[in-house]
Design a protein around this motif. Structure first.
Motif, PDB file in Angstrom:
ATOM      1  N   TRP A   1      39.402  32.254  27.693  1.00  0.00           N
ATOM      2  CA  TRP A   1      38.795  31.968  28.996  1.00  0.00           C
ATOM      3  C   TRP A   1      38.268  30.538  29.032  1.00  0.00           C
ATOM      4  O   TRP A   1      38.460  29.823  30.010  1.00  0.00           O
ATOM      5  CB  TRP A   1      37.668  32.945  29.323  1.00  0.00           C
ATOM      6  CG  TRP A   1      38.131  34.298  29.762  1.00  0.00           C
ATOM      7  CD1 TRP A   1      37.900  35.492  29.134  1.00  0.00           C
ATOM      8  CD2 TRP A   1      38.888  34.624  30.927  1.00  0.00           C
ATOM      9  NE1 TRP A   1      38.473  36.521  29.841  1.00  0.00           N
ATOM     10  CE2 TRP A   1      39.085  36.012  30.945  1.00  0.00           C
ATOM     11  CE3 TRP A   1      39.427  33.865  31.969  1.00  0.00           C
ATOM     12  CZ2 TRP A   1      39.793  36.656  31.957  1.00  0.00           C
ATOM     13  CZ3 TRP A   1      40.131  34.508  32.978  1.00  0.00           C
ATOM     14  CH2 TRP A   1      40.314  35.894  32.957  1.00  0.00           C
TER      15      TRP A   1
ATOM     16  N   LEU B   1      32.717  32.610  36.860  1.00  0.00           N
ATOM     17  CA  LEU B   1      33.606  33.753  36.682  1.00  0.00           C
ATOM     18  C   LEU B   1      33.255  34.628  35.477  1.00  0.00           C
ATOM     19  O   LEU B   1      33.372  35.848  35.552  1.00  0.00           O
ATOM     20  CB  LEU B   1      35.063  33.291  36.554  1.00  0.00           C
ATOM     21  CG  LEU B   1      35.797  33.083  37.877  1.00  0.00           C
ATOM     22  CD1 LEU B   1      35.376  31.802  38.550  1.00  0.00           C
ATOM     23  CD2 LEU B   1      37.292  33.094  37.671  1.00  0.00           C
ATOM     24  N   ARG B   2      32.829  34.035  34.397  1.00  0.00           N
ATOM     25  CA  ARG B   2      32.624  34.827  33.179  1.00  0.00           C
ATOM     26  C   ARG B   2      31.158  35.086  32.852  1.00  0.00           C
ATOM     27  O   ARG B   2      30.837  35.963  32.057  1.00  0.00           O
ATOM     28  CB  ARG B   2      33.306  34.157  31.981  1.00  0.00           C
ATOM     29  CG  ARG B   2      34.778  33.843  32.177  1.00  0.00           C
ATOM     30  CD  ARG B   2      35.609  34.972  32.762  1.00  0.00           C
ATOM     31  NE  ARG B   2      35.616  36.164  31.930  1.00  0.00           N
ATOM     32  CZ  ARG B   2      36.125  37.339  32.286  1.00  0.00           C
ATOM     33  NH1 ARG B   2      36.657  37.486  33.480  1.00  0.00           N
ATOM     34  NH2 ARG B   2      36.083  38.357  31.472  1.00  0.00           N
TER      35      ARG B   2
ATOM     36  N   CYS C   1      42.227  35.478  42.804  1.00  0.00           N
ATOM     37  CA  CYS C   1      41.265  35.258  41.723  1.00  0.00           C
ATOM     38  C   CYS C   1      41.693  34.035  40.919  1.00  0.00           C
ATOM     39  O   CYS C   1      42.841  33.937  40.484  1.00  0.00           O
ATOM     40  CB  CYS C   1      41.212  36.489  40.829  1.00  0.00           C
ATOM     41  SG  CYS C   1      40.158  36.294  39.372  1.00  0.00           S
TER      42      CYS C   1
ATOM     43  N   GLY D   1      40.743  33.395  38.029  1.00  0.00           N
ATOM     44  CA  GLY D   1      40.882  33.803  36.632  1.00  0.00           C
ATOM     45  C   GLY D   1      42.234  34.402  36.301  1.00  0.00           C
ATOM     46  O   GLY D   1      42.793  34.127  35.244  1.00  0.00           O
TER      47      GLY D   1
ATOM     48  N   ARG E   1      33.374  41.941  41.790  1.00  0.00           N
ATOM     49  CA  ARG E   1      34.206  41.442  40.691  1.00  0.00           C
ATOM     50  C   ARG E   1      35.666  41.676  40.976  1.00  0.00           C
ATOM     51  O   ARG E   1      36.025  42.609  41.682  1.00  0.00           O
ATOM     52  CB  ARG E   1      33.883  42.221  39.413  1.00  0.00           C
ATOM     53  CG  ARG E   1      32.751  41.691  38.646  1.00  0.00           C
ATOM     54  CD  ARG E   1      32.864  42.210  37.235  1.00  0.00           C
ATOM     55  NE  ARG E   1      31.557  42.502  36.723  1.00  0.00           N
ATOM     56  CZ  ARG E   1      31.347  43.234  35.653  1.00  0.00           C
ATOM     57  NH1 ARG E   1      32.340  43.778  35.004  1.00  0.00           N
ATOM     58  NH2 ARG E   1      30.130  43.436  35.237  1.00  0.00           N
TER      59      ARG E   1
ATOM     60  N   SER F   1      36.377  39.207  36.548  1.00  0.00           N
ATOM     61  CA  SER F   1      35.670  37.959  36.851  1.00  0.00           C
ATOM     62  C   SER F   1      34.684  38.159  37.997  1.00  0.00           C
ATOM     63  O   SER F   1      34.979  38.840  38.979  1.00  0.00           O
ATOM     64  CB  SER F   1      36.662  36.856  37.221  1.00  0.00           C
ATOM     65  OG  SER F   1      37.365  36.419  36.080  1.00  0.00           O
TER      66      SER F   1
ATOM     67  N   SER G   1      35.608  30.723  42.449  1.00  0.00           N
ATOM     68  CA  SER G   1      36.253  31.901  41.857  1.00  0.00           C
ATOM     69  C   SER G   1      37.588  32.212  42.531  1.00  0.00           C
ATOM     70  O   SER G   1      38.269  33.150  42.125  1.00  0.00           O
ATOM     71  CB  SER G   1      35.318  33.114  41.942  1.00  0.00           C
ATOM     72  OG  SER G   1      35.087  33.467  43.282  1.00  0.00           O
TER      73      SER G   1
END
Length: 145
Positions: free
Chosen positions: A22, A34-35, A58, A60, A106, A112, A137
């Motif tokens: 990540w 995001l994390r 997203c 991510g 999420r 995320s 995000s």
């Protein structure tokens, strides 16, 4: 109490990566939001005032989350949507991180953090909900004409 993060809840998602992966994929601010369930400063995100037609995915994992058809101008400082593209695209979790009850949003594919959803604020939308989502995000995929 801190906000839930995929790393602390232990939930398994369809897209899973190590923390190292990540960090290699995301820049420090993206990683923080995001994390680590962070928030970008209001009125600074690239999609707050965007009216481009398309799909918001997203950042991510690329899962499709929202569309421009559900986006509305809430003037709250972040992009706002009244509903996700698909009810299975996002997951909702209780968040008591600021000493109040909020509902965290999420990505259901990678876990995320996207933002929060609020309801009953009086916006003239079909759902009376405001998905308040961090621009950082998301990635906008414009609709081709």
């Amino acid at each position: 109490m801190t906000a839930h993060t995929p790393e602390t809840t232990g939930k398994t998602y369809d897209v899973t990566k190590t923390d190292e992966q990540w960090r290699a994929q995301l820049d420090p601010q993206e990683y923080h939001v995001l994390r680590q369930a962070g928030t970008e400063r209001p009125f600074t995100g690239e999609y707050e005032d965007t009216t481009t037609e398309g799909v918001y995915a997203c950042r991510g994992c690329g899962a499709e989350l929202f569309t421009s058809a559900e986006k509305f101008a809430s003037h709250c400082g972040w992009p706002s949507f009244f509903d996700p593209k698909d009810s299975d695209a996002v997951e909702l979790l209780e968040d008591t991180s600021l000493g109040m009850r909020r509902v965290e949003v999420r990505c259901a594919t990678c876990g995320s953090h996207l933002g929060h959803v609020f309801e009953g604020e009086g916006y003239a939308t079909p759902t009376d909900q405001r998905y308040c989502i961090n621009s950082i995000s998301l990635t906008l995929r414009p609709t081709r004409a």
